[in-house]
Design a protein around this motif. Structure first.
Motif, mmCIF file in Angstrom:
data_model
loop_
_atom_site.group_PDB
_atom_site.id
_atom_site.type_symbol
_atom_site.label_atom_id
_atom_site.label_comp_id
_atom_site.label_asym_id
_atom_site.label_seq_id
_atom_site.Cartn_x
_atom_site.Cartn_y
_atom_site.Cartn_z
ATOM 1 N N UNK A 1 0.827 -1.193 0.000
ATOM 2 C CA UNK A 1 0.000 0.000 0.000
ATOM 3 C C UNK A 1 0.872 1.257 0.000
ATOM 4 N N UNK A 2 2.152 1.057 -0.301
ATOM 5 C CA UNK A 2 3.104 2.165 -0.329
ATOM 6 C C UNK A 2 4.171 1.845 -1.370
ATOM 7 N N UNK A 3 4.539 2.832 -2.164
ATOM 8 C CA UNK A 3 5.586 2.636 -3.168
ATOM 9 C C UNK A 3 6.461 3.877 -3.233
ATOM 10 N N UNK B 1 13.576 2.556 -10.338
ATOM 11 C CA UNK B 1 13.395 1.616 -9.239
ATOM 12 C C UNK B 1 12.041 1.897 -8.603
ATOM 13 N N UNK B 2 11.245 0.850 -8.421
ATOM 14 C CA UNK B 2 9.978 0.974 -7.699
ATOM 15 C C UNK B 2 10.056 0.005 -6.535
ATOM 16 N N UNK B 3 10.073 0.566 -5.330
ATOM 17 C CA UNK B 3 10.118 -0.226 -4.100
ATOM 18 C C UNK B 3 8.722 -0.254 -3.492
ATOM 19 N N UNK B 4 8.221 -1.463 -3.201
ATOM 20 C CA UNK B 4 6.894 -1.638 -2.619
ATOM 21 C C UNK B 4 7.027 -2.088 -1.172
ATOM 22 N N UNK C 1 8.155 2.346 11.011
ATOM 23 C CA UNK C 1 9.164 1.808 10.107
ATOM 24 C C UNK C 1 8.526 0.712 9.263
ATOM 25 N N UNK C 2 9.009 0.586 8.036
ATOM 26 C CA UNK C 2 8.547 -0.501 7.179
ATOM 27 C C UNK C 2 9.739 -1.060 6.417
ATOM 28 N N UNK C 3 9.549 -2.172 5.776
ATOM 29 C CA UNK C 3 10.615 -2.814 5.000
ATOM 30 C C UNK C 3 10.106 -3.048 3.587
ATOM 31 N N UNK C 4 10.938 -2.783 2.609
ATOM 32 C CA UNK C 4 10.587 -3.040 1.219
ATOM 33 C C UNK C 4 10.406 -4.538 1.039
#
Length: 111
Positions: free
Chosen positions: A26-28, A38-41, A50-53
């Motif tokens: 739900x985040x890119x 580069x597209x990191x999801x 904090x989140x992790x790709x």
């Protein structure tokens, strides 16, 4: 005319069950260098500082433009159906966080 038929070969695409299940995001973050996009999801949720790709897609600029055009075309078809986005029904309880767009010239380290 026959030459056009030869150039339009059918492409077979295999979709394994593991890939068909998909990866929720739900985040890119979109970033680029001179040669690649580069597209990191990732997934962002409430009270998550904090989140992790979980997925990174690397594209050439030409393929990034093709992806952009395909997304725009599909969004037009979606909008013409008169329905509004409601989130991901396959991921109940997931937050509806908008996608972010970065403008960094160099990809950044995530995680």
């Amino acid at each position: 005319m026959d030459q056009n038929k030869d150039n339009q070969k059918k492409l077979e695409i295999e979709l394994t069950p593991e890939i068909a299940a998909g990866t929720y995001a739900n985040f890119a973050i979109v970033s680029h260098t001179d040669q690649e996009f580069f597209i990191d999801f990732a997934v962002l949720g409430p009270n998550m500082p904090k989140t992790r790709v979980n997925t990174r897609i690397v594209l050439t600029p030409t393929n990034a433009k093709r992806l952009l055009n395909a997304l725009q075309e599909n969004m037009k078809h979606f909008d013409n159906r008169g329905k509004q986005p409601t989130g991901n029904p396959a991921a109940p309880g997931r937050p509806a966080t908008p996608y972010g767009v970065g403008t960094a010239k160099q990809p950044h380290a995530c995680g």
